[in-house]
Write a protein that holds these residues in place. Structure first.
Motif, PDB file in Angstrom:
ATOM      1  N   SER A 126       4.963   1.266  -5.213  1.00 49.12           N
ATOM      2  CA  SER A 126       4.687   0.523  -6.445  1.00 49.12           C
ATOM      3  C   SER A 126       5.686  -0.615  -6.650  1.00 49.12           C
ATOM      4  O   SER A 126       5.308  -1.734  -7.003  1.00 49.12           O
ATOM      5  N   HIS A 129       4.997  -3.338  -4.116  1.00 46.51           N
ATOM      6  CA  HIS A 129       3.820  -4.113  -4.539  1.00 46.51           C
ATOM      7  C   HIS A 129       4.220  -5.162  -5.569  1.00 46.51           C
ATOM      8  O   HIS A 129       3.826  -6.330  -5.466  1.00 46.51           O
ATOM      9  N   TYR A 141       2.041   3.726   1.082  1.00 43.27           N
ATOM     10  CA  TYR A 141       0.797   4.376   0.674  1.00 43.27           C
ATOM     11  C   TYR A 141       0.113   5.035   1.870  1.00 43.27           C
ATOM     12  O   TYR A 141      -0.416   6.142   1.760  1.00 43.27           O
ATOM     13  N   TYR A 155      -4.891   7.048  -5.929  1.00 44.38           N
ATOM     14  CA  TYR A 155      -3.921   6.100  -5.373  1.00 44.38           C
ATOM     15  C   TYR A 155      -4.412   5.473  -4.073  1.00 44.38           C
ATOM     16  O   TYR A 155      -3.901   4.439  -3.644  1.00 44.38           O
ATOM     17  N   ARG A 158      -5.158   1.904  -4.525  1.00 41.28           N
ATOM     18  CA  ARG A 158      -4.001   0.996  -4.429  1.00 41.28           C
ATOM     19  C   ARG A 158      -3.713   0.691  -2.961  1.00 41.28           C
ATOM     20  O   ARG A 158      -3.421  -0.437  -2.599  1.00 41.28           O
ATOM     21  N   GLU A 162      -3.618  -2.954  -1.119  1.00 37.94           N
ATOM     22  CA  GLU A 162      -2.495  -3.450  -0.303  1.00 37.94           C
ATOM     23  C   GLU A 162      -3.016  -3.924   1.059  1.00 37.94           C
ATOM     24  O   GLU A 162      -2.626  -4.991   1.548  1.00 37.94           O
TER      25      GLU A 162
END
Length: 197
Positions: A126, A129, A141, A155, A158, A162
Motif C-alpha cells: 500500500s 503504491h 501483492y 486485495y 489492488r 498494480e
C-alpha cells in the motif's frame, strides 16, 4: 491493570460489527477511557495498553493521537514478539495520513520481523503504491497471492491494478476477472474489468 485492559478490549471489540463494519462511537470512547485510565493511573509503561488505545483511536479517526501511542508502545517494548504488528499499524496509519515515505521504514521492518507475513506485505504494498512504485507494490501483492493462490480475496483487485500500471495488462485482466467471478456485486470489481478493457 489486566482487568482494565480486558475491559477496554471488550468495549473495542463490541464497538465494531464484524458483518456490517458499523462502528459504535460511544463504545469506542468507553474503550479509549479504559485504556487512558490504565495508562495514566495504573500502568504507564504497559505497551499493550498503548497499542490497544492506538487501535481504538485509529477507529475513531484520531490518527495523530494513535501515532503517539504507537510511538510510546515501541519505545517501551521495541523487541516485543508482536512489535512487527505495531510497526505495521504505525506504518498503515502514516499511509492513511498520506505520509507513505515515512511509513515505508515501519512497513519494511514489519515485513522483516514477521518473516513476510501477509498483512505486513499488504501494508508495504500500500505504501509503495502511494509512492508510485507499482512494480514493487505488485511484487508484494503477488507475494501474498503466492502464499494462498486459490483463496481469492478483495486485495487481489489492488494487485490487478498494480499489474495494469506496470503494463502487464493481460495478467491484470485475468486476476481482475477471477476477483469479479467471486465478488461480482462489489462496485469496485464491477468497474475494474471494463475500465481495464
Amino acid at each position: 491493570a489486566l482487568k482494565l485492559l480486558k475491559s477496554g478490549i471488550d468495549y473495542a471489540e463490541r464497538a465494531v460489527d464484524a458483518e456490517t463494519a458499523a462502528v459504535d462511537t460511544a463504545l469506542l470512547k468507553k474503550a479509549d477511557e479504559r485504556f487512558t485510565l490504565l495508562l495514566d493511573e495504573v500502568a504507564p509503561d504497559f505497551a499493550e495498553g498503548y497499542t490497544n488505545r492506538a487501535n481504538v483511536r485509529v477507529a475513531m479517526g484520531s490518527l495523530d493521537a494513535a501515532l503517539t501511542d504507537y510511538d510510546d508502545a515501541l519505545r517501551i517494548a521495541p523487541q516485543a514478539a508482536d512489535a512487527w504488528v505495531t510497526h505495521l499499524n504505525r506504518g498503515s496509519t502514516l499511509v492513511a495520513l498520506q505520509r507513505p515515505k515515512e511509513a515505508l521504514e515501519d512497513l519494511e521492518l514489519s515485513v522483516r520481523l514477521s518473516k513476510g507475513d501477509k498483512l505486513a506485505l499488504l501494508g508495504r504494498g500500500s505504501a509503495l503504491h502511494e509512492m508510485g512504485l507499482y512494480e514493487r507494490a505488485a511484487a508484494d501483492y503477488g507475494g501474498v497471492l503466492d502464499k494462498s493462490p486459490l483463496d481469492i480475496q478483495p486485495y487481489w483487485l489492488r494487485y490487478a491494478m498494480e499489474l495494469y500500471q506496470c503494463d502487464r495488462r493481460s495478467e491484470a485482466l485475468g486476476i481482475a476477472r477471477r476477483v469479479g467471478a467471486k465478488f461480482d456485486l462489489e462496485p469496485e470489481v464491477v468497474a475494474a474489468v471494463p475500465s481495464m478493457l
